[in-house]
Design a protein around this motif. Structure first.
Motif, PDB file in Angstrom:
ATOM      1  N   CYS A   1       3.701  29.060 -10.442  1.00 22.97           N
ATOM      2  CA  CYS A   1       3.052  30.129  -9.722  1.00 22.97           C
ATOM      3  C   CYS A   1       3.962  31.266  -9.312  1.00 22.97           C
ATOM      4  O   CYS A   1       5.126  31.455  -8.910  1.00 22.97           O
ATOM      5  N   ASP A   2       3.634  32.443  -9.813  1.00 20.33           N
ATOM      6  CA  ASP A   2       4.328  33.794  -9.702  1.00 20.33           C
ATOM      7  C   ASP A   2       3.469  34.605  -8.857  1.00 20.33           C
ATOM      8  O   ASP A   2       2.247  34.748  -9.232  1.00 20.33           O
TER       9      ASP A   2
ATOM     10  N   PHE B   1       4.295  29.442 -18.659  1.00 17.17           N
ATOM     11  CA  PHE B   1       5.420  28.585 -17.660  1.00 17.17           C
ATOM     12  C   PHE B   1       5.748  27.588 -18.745  1.00 17.17           C
ATOM     13  O   PHE B   1       4.942  26.659 -18.848  1.00 17.17           O
TER      14      PHE B   1
ATOM     15  N   ASP C   1       9.604  26.708  -0.395  1.00 20.58           N
ATOM     16  CA  ASP C   1       9.790  27.699  -1.767  1.00 20.58           C
ATOM     17  C   ASP C   1      10.042  29.244  -1.121  1.00 20.58           C
ATOM     18  O   ASP C   1       9.112  29.725  -0.784  1.00 20.58           O
TER      19      ASP C   1
ATOM     20  N   SER D   1      -4.920  33.964 -13.745  1.00 23.84           N
ATOM     21  CA  SER D   1      -4.447  35.060 -13.125  1.00 23.84           C
ATOM     22  C   SER D   1      -5.842  36.058 -12.603  1.00 23.84           C
ATOM     23  O   SER D   1      -6.586  36.279 -13.027  1.00 23.84           O
TER      24      SER D   1
ATOM     25  N   TRP E   1       0.506  40.404 -18.581  1.00 22.65           N
ATOM     26  CA  TRP E   1       1.302  39.353 -17.672  1.00 22.65           C
ATOM     27  C   TRP E   1       0.393  37.887 -17.764  1.00 22.65           C
ATOM     28  O   TRP E   1       1.208  37.051 -17.755  1.00 22.65           O
TER      29      TRP E   1
ATOM     30  N   ILE F   1      -1.399  37.609  -9.113  1.00 21.77           N
ATOM     31  CA  ILE F   1      -0.980  36.126  -8.849  1.00 21.77           C
ATOM     32  C   ILE F   1      -1.216  35.552 -10.274  1.00 21.77           C
ATOM     33  O   ILE F   1      -2.348  35.522 -10.792  1.00 21.77           O
ATOM     34  N   HIS F   2      -0.353  34.685 -10.670  1.00 17.16           N
ATOM     35  CA  HIS F   2      -0.336  33.989 -12.027  1.00 17.16           C
ATOM     36  C   HIS F   2      -0.113  32.807 -11.904  1.00 17.16           C
ATOM     37  O   HIS F   2       0.951  32.343 -11.258  1.00 17.16           O
TER      38      HIS F   2
ATOM     39  N   THR G   1       3.402  38.748  -7.401  1.00 14.44           N
ATOM     40  CA  THR G   1       3.877  39.935  -7.615  1.00 14.44           C
ATOM     41  C   THR G   1       3.199  41.104  -6.545  1.00 14.44           C
ATOM     42  O   THR G   1       1.796  41.250  -6.752  1.00 14.44           O
TER      43      THR G   1
ATOM     44  N   ARG H   1      11.189  32.032  -2.378  1.00 12.45           N
ATOM     45  CA  ARG H   1      11.634  32.973  -3.124  1.00 12.45           C
ATOM     46  C   ARG H   1      11.297  34.264  -2.779  1.00 12.45           C
ATOM     47  O   ARG H   1      10.582  34.650  -1.807  1.00 12.45           O
TER      48      ARG H   1
ATOM     49  N   GLU I   1       1.472  35.477 -20.162  1.00 16.08           N
ATOM     50  CA  GLU I   1       2.892  34.609 -20.187  1.00 16.08           C
ATOM     51  C   GLU I   1       2.600  33.259 -19.947  1.00 16.08           C
ATOM     52  O   GLU I   1       1.569  32.984 -19.305  1.00 16.08           O
TER      53      GLU I   1
ATOM     54  N   ILE J   1       9.497  37.809  -2.954  1.00 15.56           N
ATOM     55  CA  ILE J   1       8.392  38.505  -3.846  1.00 15.56           C
ATOM     56  C   ILE J   1       8.675  39.708  -4.255  1.00 15.56           C
ATOM     57  O   ILE J   1       8.499  40.628  -3.282  1.00 15.56           O
TER      58      ILE J   1
END
Lengths: 75, 461
Positions: free
Chosen positions: B116-117, B108, B79, B30, B103, B132-133, B119, B81, B106, B83
């Motif tokens: 990949c997350d 997956f 993808d 991250s 965070w 980014i995580h 925010t 998604r 966390e 944000i």
């Protein structure tokens, strides 16, 4: 494509110099910005592409593009 | 049609750690990247979505294991998604960092899911950016830095009409090429011979611990084997703490000059510092192995394709105490150069060969120290952002697979940061203080008097 151009095309993948602009007296580290890892990976790529066996001791003495080409010609 | 690919050696390394330590947390990575400047979040969201299209590794997913436990990877075509934006601007930066640290812990969990997350963030003190995580099987730290720079170039292109970023290499094409190289039988045979020859010449490695020989002695008692040469791995209590030490620009310059003047890479100098410390605290042990991470990024395509290309190999050297500092450094460089040439090999096979030859007990290791040297700073290299203060930070995933993992990086002002991640079940902050203190004493003594023997340096520091 000549062997020399094929060789320089491989070198160009590792640096920002185009094959046609690559002079034989260019040094891998100082002029082309190769790190140790880049140089050793590049030697492995040469072995696979040209189906040759490089002696590590000889290969490590290579400093310039021209010297590498000479080594390639000898094998 | 969807293509499915096996995992590369680097991906397998992380995947095997997830299986061994029974948590995906060990594979988390991250980072927050932000600017002290207003951001058009609507535009920034579009840029992140575009980055998801450009950087294929962000769309990698893994299948459910088949009946043999094998997992395959595939790249989803799109993808799209949303944000989200989170507003942390009312907090102190310290509290915001602490929240982001949570965070980073966390996980997956699941198969066929995005790993990949992203925010977008409004941060304290006028900073704005994103967190980014990701899963390390998708990306390594170099890959993340390339991604951050590309994303900011996209943003400045649309916001300020700067040049559109150059194309990134196609992740899928580079992946296919890597797998093809790994399947080259001739190359594989050469690499295997190199690693087998090392074991033929040196025999079974010998564990050396940061805390001295007592750790190996305890392992010997536990296993009822007075000749055991490996020590136990902590598998249960994985909590990791981080201790950072900062080396000022002036002494950093001295180390860099020494490296430049002696055609030595910084990695090899650092390896010498660590191995000399391990030798010092282990009664002058001469046979020392350290795991060193390398990022297999040499060609333009490898640099810009993203993916997980970082992999570790054991750097084993047997250096007599009477060897002078300079010769010892070159000895390490020689070993490392050879390793680089054979770095397409899967390091799991080296471990497997050792277990076969020496019947090494399960869940034991020959190494206590792991090193990553990162010559590349986490900095947005963008002419439009050059005068804007930045806040970037890596967050530890909170679960260590390694007893001590040192990341050395360069700071923006010309100094160096030594970041020691250590398992709190085995080590304390004081152990890191000692390690850093002696590493520096050893390195600066060595570069001041390169003809001095390793044994003398160990005595004098």
């Amino acid at each position: 494509m000549t062997k020399e151009m094929q060789f320089k095309t491989i070198v160009a993948q590792y640096c920002k110099v185009k094959p046609e602009d690559m002079a034989n007296d260019m040094r891998f580290r100082e002029d082309l910005g190769f790190s140790s890892l880049d140089f050793m990976s590049f030697l492995g790529e040469l072995e696979d592409t040209f189906d040759i066996e490089l002696e590590e001791e000889d290969a490590l003495k290579v400093l310039t593009v021209g010297q590498a080409l000479e080594l390639l010609e000898r094998l | 049609m969807q293509e499915f690919y096996p995992l590369t050696a680097a991906q397998k390394m992380h995947h095997n750690w997830i299986l061994k330590y029974k948590t995906q947390q060990v594979s988390g990575v991250s980072v927050v990247a932000s600017l002290k400047s207003p951001i058009d979040f609507g535009l920034f969201k579009k840029c992140i979505q575009l980055e998801l299209e450009r950087y294929g590794c962000m769309r990698v997913r893994f299948t459910k294991p088949d009946k043999n436990g094998e997992v395959k990877q595939y790249i989803v075509k799109k993808d799209s998604r949303d944000i989200p934006v989170k507003d942390l601007s009312g907090m102190s930066m310290h509290d915001a960092d602490n929240l982001m640290q949570q965070w980073a812990y966390e996980t997956f969990d699941g198969d066929d899911i995005p790993l990949c997350d992203v925010t977008m963030l409004k941060l304290p003190e006028g900073f704005n950016g994103f967190f980014i995580h990701m899963d390390h099987r998708l990306i390594d730290s170099c890959g993340l830095v390339v991604m951050i720079n590309d994303l900011m170039q996209l943003y400045t292109h649309y916001r300020f009409k700067s040049a559109y970023p150059e194309d990134l290499a196609d992740f899928e094409k580079v992946l296919a090429n890597d797998l093809k190289k790994a399947n080259n039988e001739k190359r594989f045979a050469k690499d295997k011979k190199f690693w087998d020859d090392q074991l033929d010449a040196l025999g079974e490695p010998l564990y050396s611990d940061i805390q001295g020989p007592s750790v190996l002695e305890e392992a010997r008692k536990r296993h009822g084997n007075k000749n055991l040469r490996a020590a136990d791995i902590e598998l249960e209590k994985l909590f990791v703490d981080v201790k950072d030490y900062y080396l000022e620009p002036e002494p950093t310059k001295n180390l860099l000059h020494f490296c430049m003047n002696h055609q030595l890479s910084m990695t090899n100098l650092l390896l010498l510092g660590i191995r000399t410390y391990l030798s010092k605290v282990n009664n002058g042990q001469e046979d020392i192995t350290i795991q060193n991470f390398i990022s297999r990024r040499s060609t333009h395509d490898e640099w810009t394709s993203g993916g997980s290309r970082t992999i570790m190999f054991p750097c084993r050297t047997v250096i007599p105490l009477e060897t002078d500092f300079m010769s010892a450094a070159y000895e390490i460089q020689n070993v490392q150069n050879k390793i680089y040439m054979h770095s397409n090999y899967d390091p799991a096979l080296i471990e497997e060969e050792m277990r076969k030859r020496y019947k090494t007990p399960e869940n034991t290791t020959y190494e206590s120290c792991y090193l990553t040297y990162q010559p590349m700073p986490v900095k947005m290299e963008n002419p439009h952002l050059v005068n804007i203060p930045q806040h970037s930070k890596w967050f530890a995933n909170g679960a260590a697979t390694k007893k001590m993992y040192l990341t050395v990086s360069h700071t923006e002002n010309g100094g160096m940061n030594f970041s020691y991640h250590y398992q709190t079940a085995c080590l304390e902050e004081h152990d890191m203080e000692l390690l850093y203190y002696y590493m520096m004493r050893i390195l600066f003594k060595g570069i001041a008097e390169p003809d001095m023997s390793i044994g003398e340096i160990m005595e004098q520091v």
